[in-house]
Design an enzyme around this catalytic site. Structure first.
Site, PDB file in Angstrom:
ATOM      1  N   ARG A 233       0.865  -1.190   0.000  1.00  0.00           N
ATOM      2  CA  ARG A 233       0.000   0.000   0.000  1.00  0.00           C
ATOM      3  C   ARG A 233       0.898   1.234   0.000  1.00  0.00           C
ATOM      4  O   ARG A 233       1.937   1.253   0.670  1.00  0.00           O
ATOM      5  CB  ARG A 233      -0.910   0.035   1.234  1.00  0.00           C
ATOM      6  CG  ARG A 233      -2.108  -0.904   1.166  1.00  0.00           C
ATOM      7  CD  ARG A 233      -3.134  -0.504   0.099  1.00  0.00           C
ATOM      8  NE  ARG A 233      -4.278  -1.400   0.066  1.00  0.00           N
ATOM      9  CZ  ARG A 233      -4.409  -2.463  -0.724  1.00  0.00           C
ATOM     10  NH1 ARG A 233      -3.435  -2.778  -1.574  1.00  0.00           N
ATOM     11  NH2 ARG A 233      -5.505  -3.207  -0.702  1.00  0.00           N
ATOM     12  N   ASP A 257       4.287  -0.490  -7.170  1.00  0.00           N
ATOM     13  CA  ASP A 257       2.979  -0.795  -7.768  1.00  0.00           C
ATOM     14  C   ASP A 257       1.900   0.035  -7.086  1.00  0.00           C
ATOM     15  O   ASP A 257       0.780   0.141  -7.575  1.00  0.00           O
ATOM     16  CB  ASP A 257       2.674  -2.291  -7.607  1.00  0.00           C
ATOM     17  CG  ASP A 257       1.440  -2.718  -8.397  1.00  0.00           C
ATOM     18  OD1 ASP A 257       1.319  -2.298  -9.565  1.00  0.00           O
ATOM     19  OD2 ASP A 257       0.600  -3.452  -7.845  1.00  0.00           O
ATOM     20  N   GLU A 262      -2.046   7.547  -5.432  1.00  0.00           N
ATOM     21  CA  GLU A 262      -2.560   6.769  -6.560  1.00  0.00           C
ATOM     22  C   GLU A 262      -4.077   6.855  -6.749  1.00  0.00           C
ATOM     23  O   GLU A 262      -4.582   6.587  -7.842  1.00  0.00           O
ATOM     24  CB  GLU A 262      -2.187   5.295  -6.399  1.00  0.00           C
ATOM     25  CG  GLU A 262      -2.950   4.584  -5.286  1.00  0.00           C
ATOM     26  CD  GLU A 262      -2.592   3.102  -5.187  1.00  0.00           C
ATOM     27  OE1 GLU A 262      -1.421   2.761  -5.361  1.00  0.00           O
ATOM     28  OE2 GLU A 262      -3.510   2.308  -4.939  1.00  0.00           O
ATOM     29  N   HIS A 294      -1.027  -0.291  -9.613  1.00  0.00           N
ATOM     30  CA  HIS A 294      -1.754  -1.246  -8.764  1.00  0.00           C
ATOM     31  C   HIS A 294      -2.232  -2.460  -9.579  1.00  0.00           C
ATOM     32  O   HIS A 294      -3.410  -2.800  -9.562  1.00  0.00           O
ATOM     33  CB  HIS A 294      -2.931  -0.550  -8.073  1.00  0.00           C
ATOM     34  CG  HIS A 294      -3.249  -1.150  -6.746  1.00  0.00           C
ATOM     35  ND1 HIS A 294      -3.425  -0.409  -5.603  1.00  0.00           N
ATOM     36  CD2 HIS A 294      -3.414  -2.449  -6.362  1.00  0.00           C
ATOM     37  CE1 HIS A 294      -3.696  -1.216  -4.593  1.00  0.00           C
ATOM     38  NE2 HIS A 294      -3.692  -2.464  -5.025  1.00  0.00           N
TER      39      HIS A 294
HETATM   40  P1  NAI Z   1      -1.421 -11.182   5.054  1.00  0.00           P
HETATM   41  O1  NAI Z   1      -2.382 -10.715   6.092  1.00  0.00           O
HETATM   42  O2  NAI Z   1      -1.432 -12.625   4.658  1.00  0.00           O
HETATM   43  O3  NAI Z   1       0.068 -10.832   5.555  1.00  0.00           O
HETATM   44  C1  NAI Z   1       0.430  -9.613   6.118  1.00  0.00           C
HETATM   45  C2  NAI Z   1       1.620  -9.866   7.025  1.00  0.00           C
HETATM   46  O4  NAI Z   1       2.076  -8.600   7.521  1.00  0.00           O
HETATM   47  C3  NAI Z   1       1.274 -10.747   8.246  1.00  0.00           C
HETATM   48  O5  NAI Z   1       2.207 -11.793   8.365  1.00  0.00           O
HETATM   49  C4  NAI Z   1       1.367  -9.776   9.409  1.00  0.00           C
HETATM   50  O6  NAI Z   1       1.800 -10.385  10.624  1.00  0.00           O
HETATM   51  C5  NAI Z   1       2.418  -8.798   8.884  1.00  0.00           C
HETATM   52  N1  NAI Z   1       2.439  -7.556   9.628  1.00  0.00           N
HETATM   53  C6  NAI Z   1       1.414  -6.924  10.250  1.00  0.00           C
HETATM   54  N2  NAI Z   1       1.866  -5.812  10.858  1.00  0.00           N
HETATM   55  C7  NAI Z   1       3.193  -5.741  10.615  1.00  0.00           C
HETATM   56  C8  NAI Z   1       4.206  -4.835  10.984  1.00  0.00           C
HETATM   57  N3  NAI Z   1       3.937  -3.770  11.758  1.00  0.00           N
HETATM   58  N4  NAI Z   1       5.454  -5.067  10.556  1.00  0.00           N
HETATM   59  C9  NAI Z   1       5.743  -6.156   9.798  1.00  0.00           C
HETATM   60  N5  NAI Z   1       4.815  -7.058   9.419  1.00  0.00           N
HETATM   61  C10 NAI Z   1       3.563  -6.849   9.829  1.00  0.00           C
HETATM   62  O7  NAI Z   1      -1.615 -10.234   3.821  1.00  0.00           O
HETATM   63  P2  NAI Z   1      -1.227 -10.545   2.292  1.00  0.00           P
HETATM   64  O8  NAI Z   1      -2.327 -11.258   1.607  1.00  0.00           O
HETATM   65  O9  NAI Z   1       0.132 -11.117   2.246  1.00  0.00           O
HETATM   66  O10 NAI Z   1      -1.228  -9.057   1.697  1.00  0.00           O
HETATM   67  C11 NAI Z   1      -0.256  -8.109   2.101  1.00  0.00           C
HETATM   68  C12 NAI Z   1      -0.666  -6.748   1.569  1.00  0.00           C
HETATM   69  O11 NAI Z   1      -0.536  -6.741   0.152  1.00  0.00           O
HETATM   70  C13 NAI Z   1      -2.146  -6.369   1.802  1.00  0.00           C
HETATM   71  O12 NAI Z   1      -2.304  -5.769   3.062  1.00  0.00           O
HETATM   72  C14 NAI Z   1      -2.440  -5.425   0.704  1.00  0.00           C
HETATM   73  O13 NAI Z   1      -2.217  -4.114   1.174  1.00  0.00           O
HETATM   74  C15 NAI Z   1      -1.379  -5.737  -0.363  1.00  0.00           C
HETATM   75  N6  NAI Z   1      -1.968  -6.215  -1.620  1.00  0.00           N
HETATM   76  C16 NAI Z   1      -1.597  -5.597  -2.795  1.00  0.00           C
HETATM   77  C17 NAI Z   1      -2.110  -6.017  -4.013  1.00  0.00           C
HETATM   78  C18 NAI Z   1      -1.696  -5.388  -5.316  1.00  0.00           C
HETATM   79  O14 NAI Z   1      -2.397  -5.581  -6.321  1.00  0.00           O
HETATM   80  N7  NAI Z   1      -0.609  -4.649  -5.387  1.00  0.00           N
HETATM   81  C19 NAI Z   1      -3.089  -7.106  -4.059  1.00  0.00           C
HETATM   82  C20 NAI Z   1      -3.348  -7.734  -2.784  1.00  0.00           C
HETATM   83  C21 NAI Z   1      -2.818  -7.278  -1.610  1.00  0.00           C
END
Ligand code: NAI
Length: 329
Positions: A233, A257, A262, A294
């Site tokens: 993000r 991305d 954005e 994105h």
């Molecule tokens: P997820 O929930 O599986 O993993 C997120 C990880 O971040 C978890 O392991 C969590 O413990 C960790 N985390 C939380 N707070 C933290 C901190 N302060 N410091 C370090 N790590 C921390 O989420 P997922 O599916 O892996 O997605 C990650 C992010 O990717 C989403 O939040 C979303 O913003 C972004 N995303 C981007 C897309 C794109 O098209 N560019 C598409 C889908 C998601």
């Protein structure tokens, strides 16, 4: 059940219509306009709205949706940082999302950005098209035996860690929870990750405590010549500080991305317009920065999975057996 879809593009409609045959109980109307306080009233007479990453689900929009008796917010994405959870809860609205539709789609895009900035593919493509076959300015570095630092090792970060391992990289990570499936990853604290990584890739969610995680202090802790990738993000990086770092030659390359400004750009063709936002325009002016709009999620497999889960979420809500894992509380 009647659902009003906001911010829909032709490809959304195609994939949802493809899956809709399995749900005769669901009727969808598609709007191109995005959800905002001004457009929320269009949801009158609908049971649910379906929104996307940059939809405005702040309290003013939720106020209007509530007055239209909308009870279900279907997010056709993983992130929900754009939803005022308190307001939604106070109205008794249910929020269902698609937590993991294709982590590999986003992770592969993160690595594509890393490779592109490392090997200057954006420049090489243009040069060769203009019959300029010189290699000047195209030197990169091997990823093999370098260190990848993954911030956030959930679904996408884990997929990225596996890709980096496949490239022969040493993989280190920082997360508030350690992922037990990643036995090849060494968990370190954030400072050590920043100081040791040749490639830093952001995969944690945007929350209060991760807002501007990458700022002038954390950039100062990074290795000189680091590659920074953000597919998570935009708000994770303080753009003004990133620009200062780029101007100070801190980065070999930056692949984004997602970026802070954005929202007005995402998925729109603004090629005839003059960009008003100077920070985005400045980012675009640097030769070692690649920005995509994105598109990390944008693969056939991911879109089909998003449609399947979103419709299943709607169906399960109607039948009163929602999947707790997909509910945002
Ligand atoms: P997820 O929930 O599986 O993993 C997120 C990880 O971040 C978890 O392991 C969590 O413990 C960790 N985390 C939380 N707070 C933290 C901190 N302060 N410091 C370090 N790590 C921390 O989420 P997922 O599916 O892996 O997605 C990650 C992010 O990717 C989403 O939040 C979303 O913003 C972004 N995303 C981007 C897309 C794109 O098209 N560019 C598409 C889908 C998601």
């Amino acid at each position: 059940m009647k659902i009003l879809f906001y911010d829909t593009k032709i490809y959304d409609k195609e994939t949802f219509e493809h899956q809709l045959v399995h749900y005769p109980n669901i009727q969808i109307d598609y709007l191109e306009t995005d959800l905002s306080p001004q457009t929320a009233a269009l949801a009158r007479d609908y049971d649910a709205v379906c929104a996307f990453v940059n939809s405005d689900l702040s309290k003013p929009a939720l106020d209007v949706l509530n007055s239209c008796h909308v009870r279900l917010l279907l997010m056709r994405c993983a992130g929900f940082n754009n939803v005022d959870l308190e307001a939604a809860k106070s109205y008794g609205m249910t929020i269902l999302r698609v937590p993991g539709y294709s982590p590999e789609a986003v992770a592969e895009h993160a690595m594509a950005l890393a490779l592109a900035v490392n090997r200057h593919l954006h420049k090489a493509y243009i040069k060769v098209r203009e019959n300029n076959f010189s290699l000047a300015g195209l030197m990169g570095s091997n990823f093999h035996q370098k260190t990848a630092g993954i911030i956030g090792t959930g679904k996408i970060g884990a997929a990225m860690a596996k890709i980096c391992r496949g490239f022969g990289m040493k993989v280190i990570a920082y997360d508030v929870y350690q992922n037990p499936d990643l036995d090849f990853v060494t968990y370190v604290d954030l400072d050590e990750l920043l100081a040791s990584s040749d490639l830093v890739s952001l995969h944690c969610p945007l929350m209060d405590n991760t807002y501007h995680l990458i700022n002038k202090d954390t950039i100062a802790k990074m290795k000189d010549g680091v590659i920074l990738i953000n597919t998570s993000r935009g708000g994770l990086i303080k753009t003004d500080d990133l620009i200062l770092g780029i101007r100070a030659r801190k980065f070999f390359g930056v692949g984004l991305d997602v970026y802070e400004e954005e929202t007005r750009n995402v998925f729109e063709d603004r090629s005839d317009e003059i960009l008003e936002h100077s920070t985005t325009a400045r980012l675009l002016s640097f030769p070692n920065v690649i920005i995509t709009s994105h598109q990390g999620f944008f693969t056939e497999e991911a879109l089909e999975a998003i449609a399947a889960t979103t419709l299943s979420n709607a169906d399960s809500f109607e039948k009163g057996n929602i999947s707790k894992g997909n509910e945002v509380k």
